[in-house]
Write an enzyme that holds these catalytic residues in place. Sequence first.
Site, PDB file in Angstrom:
ATOM      1  N   LYS A 180     -13.091 -31.873   3.988  1.00  0.00           N
ATOM      2  CA  LYS A 180     -12.211 -30.958   4.732  1.00  0.00           C
ATOM      3  C   LYS A 180     -10.793 -31.116   4.187  1.00  0.00           C
ATOM      4  O   LYS A 180     -10.142 -32.128   4.434  1.00  0.00           O
ATOM      5  CB  LYS A 180     -12.206 -31.246   6.234  1.00  0.00           C
ATOM      6  CG  LYS A 180     -11.522 -30.106   6.987  1.00  0.00           C
ATOM      7  CD  LYS A 180     -10.825 -30.508   8.266  1.00  0.00           C
ATOM      8  CE  LYS A 180      -9.457 -31.057   8.048  1.00  0.00           C
ATOM      9  NZ  LYS A 180      -8.434 -30.059   7.622  1.00  0.00           N
ATOM     10  N   GLU A 258      -6.300 -44.322   4.021  1.00  0.00           N
ATOM     11  CA  GLU A 258      -5.003 -44.417   3.349  1.00  0.00           C
ATOM     12  C   GLU A 258      -4.014 -43.764   4.294  1.00  0.00           C
ATOM     13  O   GLU A 258      -3.949 -42.541   4.389  1.00  0.00           O
ATOM     14  CB  GLU A 258      -5.005 -43.637   2.025  1.00  0.00           C
ATOM     15  CG  GLU A 258      -5.988 -44.118   0.998  1.00  0.00           C
ATOM     16  CD  GLU A 258      -5.576 -45.410   0.336  1.00  0.00           C
ATOM     17  OE1 GLU A 258      -4.491 -45.939   0.669  1.00  0.00           O
ATOM     18  OE2 GLU A 258      -6.349 -45.899  -0.489  1.00  0.00           O
ATOM     19  N   CYS A 292       3.409 -40.909   0.694  1.00  0.00           N
ATOM     20  CA  CYS A 292       3.300 -42.089   1.550  1.00  0.00           C
ATOM     21  C   CYS A 292       3.784 -43.341   0.820  1.00  0.00           C
ATOM     22  O   CYS A 292       3.911 -44.397   1.436  1.00  0.00           O
ATOM     23  CB  CYS A 292       1.886 -42.253   2.069  1.00  0.00           C
ATOM     24  SG  CYS A 292       0.683 -42.121   0.768  1.00  0.00           S
ATOM     25  N   GLU A 389       8.187 -43.185   8.605  1.00  0.00           N
ATOM     26  CA  GLU A 389       8.379 -42.460   7.345  1.00  0.00           C
ATOM     27  C   GLU A 389       9.180 -41.185   7.610  1.00  0.00           C
ATOM     28  O   GLU A 389       8.823 -40.410   8.500  1.00  0.00           O
ATOM     29  CB  GLU A 389       7.042 -41.976   6.823  1.00  0.00           C
ATOM     30  CG  GLU A 389       6.195 -42.999   6.180  1.00  0.00           C
ATOM     31  CD  GLU A 389       4.921 -42.349   5.647  1.00  0.00           C
ATOM     32  OE1 GLU A 389       4.654 -42.527   4.472  1.00  0.00           O
ATOM     33  OE2 GLU A 389       4.215 -41.683   6.424  1.00  0.00           O
TER      34      GLU A 389
END
Length: 486
Positions: A180, A258, A292, A389
Site C-alpha cells: 500500500k 522504520e 527521517c 521531527e
Amino acid sequence: MSASYADFIRDRAFINGQWSPAHSDRIFAVTNPATGAVIGTVPDMGADETVAAIAAAKDAMPAWRKRTAKDRANIMRAWFNLIVEHADALAALLTAEQGKPLAEARGEIIYGASFVEWFAEEGKRIYGDTIPSHKTDARIMVTKEPIGVVGAITPWNFPCAMITRKIAPALAAGCTVVLKPAEDTPLSALALAVLAEAAGFPPGVINIVTGSYASAPAIGEVLTTHPDVRKISFTGSTEVGKILMRQSSSTVKRVSLELGGNAPFIVFDSANIDRAVDGAMACKFRNAGQTCVCANRIYVQDGVYDEFAKKLTAKVAALSVGSGDKDGVQIGPLINEDGIEKVKTHVADAVARGAKLVCGGNTHDAGPLFFEPTVLTNMTPDMLLNNEETFGPVAGLFRFTDEADAIALANDTRFGLASYFYTNDLAQAFRVAESLEYGMVAINEPILSTEVAPFGGVKESGMGREGSHYGVEDFVTVKYTLVGGL
Ligand code: ADP
C-alpha cells in the site's frame, strides 16, 4: 522515442497481474504540491480489495519460491534495467507528485533501482548452515526459507526508494508482496508496477492496493491481522508504526518498522568547519528537510559556533526555492498543508521561547506549500523542534561547551535513527560514535543511505534493517532439520 512521464500514469491499482479499476466512483486525486494541479486519479480501495490482493499473493507464492534464486534474480535484473532506462520519466513523475527537485528525484530513482540490483544478487547468497551434531548418527542442517506473504506500507517522502527497499529483498527471498503506497504518491508506485509487469514478474507476485488517507486504516488492519500475511514492513510515523505493531500481534507477524527520527548533527571545535557546513546543508535541506534522517537538532561547540552559524546562514539564504521541475531549484514545496502547518508551528514556538530568527521563517511566495529556508539560533531543549521531527527546511542551532553535554543532549530523545558528527580528533570520533544511542552514526559525512549498508533505528525509531545482507534476514525464517538414523 523515449517515454514521457504521462506514459507511466495509471488510474488503476495492480492486483494479481491485472490493472484493477475502481469500484464505482471510489477514486481519489493525486495533486502536484508545487501547483495544486491534479495529475491523476487512482482507486480508493479498502478491505475487500486488500483481501483479494493477499489471496493473489498467497496463490503466487508456491511457484515463486520454488524458482531458483538465479531465475528470480534474472527477472529482478530486468526490472532494474527498465527502471534505469526510464529514470528520466520516472523522476519527472516523482517530482510532479512529490515536489522534490528533478535532480534529487532522478537520484532517488537510481537509488531505488540500486536495491533491486543489490537484492537480485544477494538472493543468490541466502546461505544456511550445517552444525556439528549432538549425536553420532545424526546431522543438523539449517536452511533459510521465505517468510511468506509480505504486507508493505510506505510513505510519500521517497515514493520509489522506500518501495524497492522493502519489495526487492522480499522478492529475492522468494516472498510475494502486497504494497500500500502513500496516498500522496501512489503514481510512482504504479509506475514501478508497469515496469515490473514488463520485466516478467508472474501475476500475484507484486500487488499494489491504492487507498486514500481515510482508507489507510482499513487496508492496514487487513494487512496486519490477516493470517496469510506473515510479515509487515512499514516506513512512516512512529504513531502509525505502533498501531501496526499492536495489530500485528493478533497473528504474531514479524514486523519491521522504520519510524521517525530526530537526528542530532554535532559539530565539535576540532571539525573542518567548511566540511561541516556543507554537510549540514546536504543533511538538513535534502528533500526540503523531509527525510527521517535529516539533521533536526544541530549542536555546535562554543569555539566554532559563530563561524558555523555565519557560514551556514549565507548558504541557506542563497538556496533557490521553486517548483522542482525548474532548472536550478534546490528546495521544492512541502508535501501538503499538514507539513506546512507543522513547520510554521515549530518556528513560531522556537521564536516565542527565545530563539533568534536569522534567515527565512515564513511561507515562501512560490506558493502555499513552499517555506523559506530558515536558520534559527539560540535554540533550547524546551522547544518543539528539539523534541519532534520538523520535516521542513528549518535549521535550528544549539550551542554546547562539553563533549559529554553534547552526547547527553543528542541521546535525550525517544528516537534513535540517524546521528551525525564532525570532528578531526580520532579518539573523540570513537568515543562519541560509541556513545550515541542510534542505529546509524555518520562521522564527517552527511548522507548515510546506500543499498550496501544496513539502514534502521533503535528505541522508538523502529526495528529491523533495510539494505545490505541484513536486509534479506528480515524476510526469511530459519529452519532446523535434524536427520537421524544415519
Ligand atoms: P507520514 O507522517 O509520513 O505521512 P504516516 O505514518 O501517516 O506518515 O503514513 C505512512 C504510511 O502509513 C502511508 O502509506 C499512510 O497511508 C499509512 N497509514 C497511515 N495511517 C495508517 C493506519 N492506521 N494503518 C495503516 N496504514 C496507515
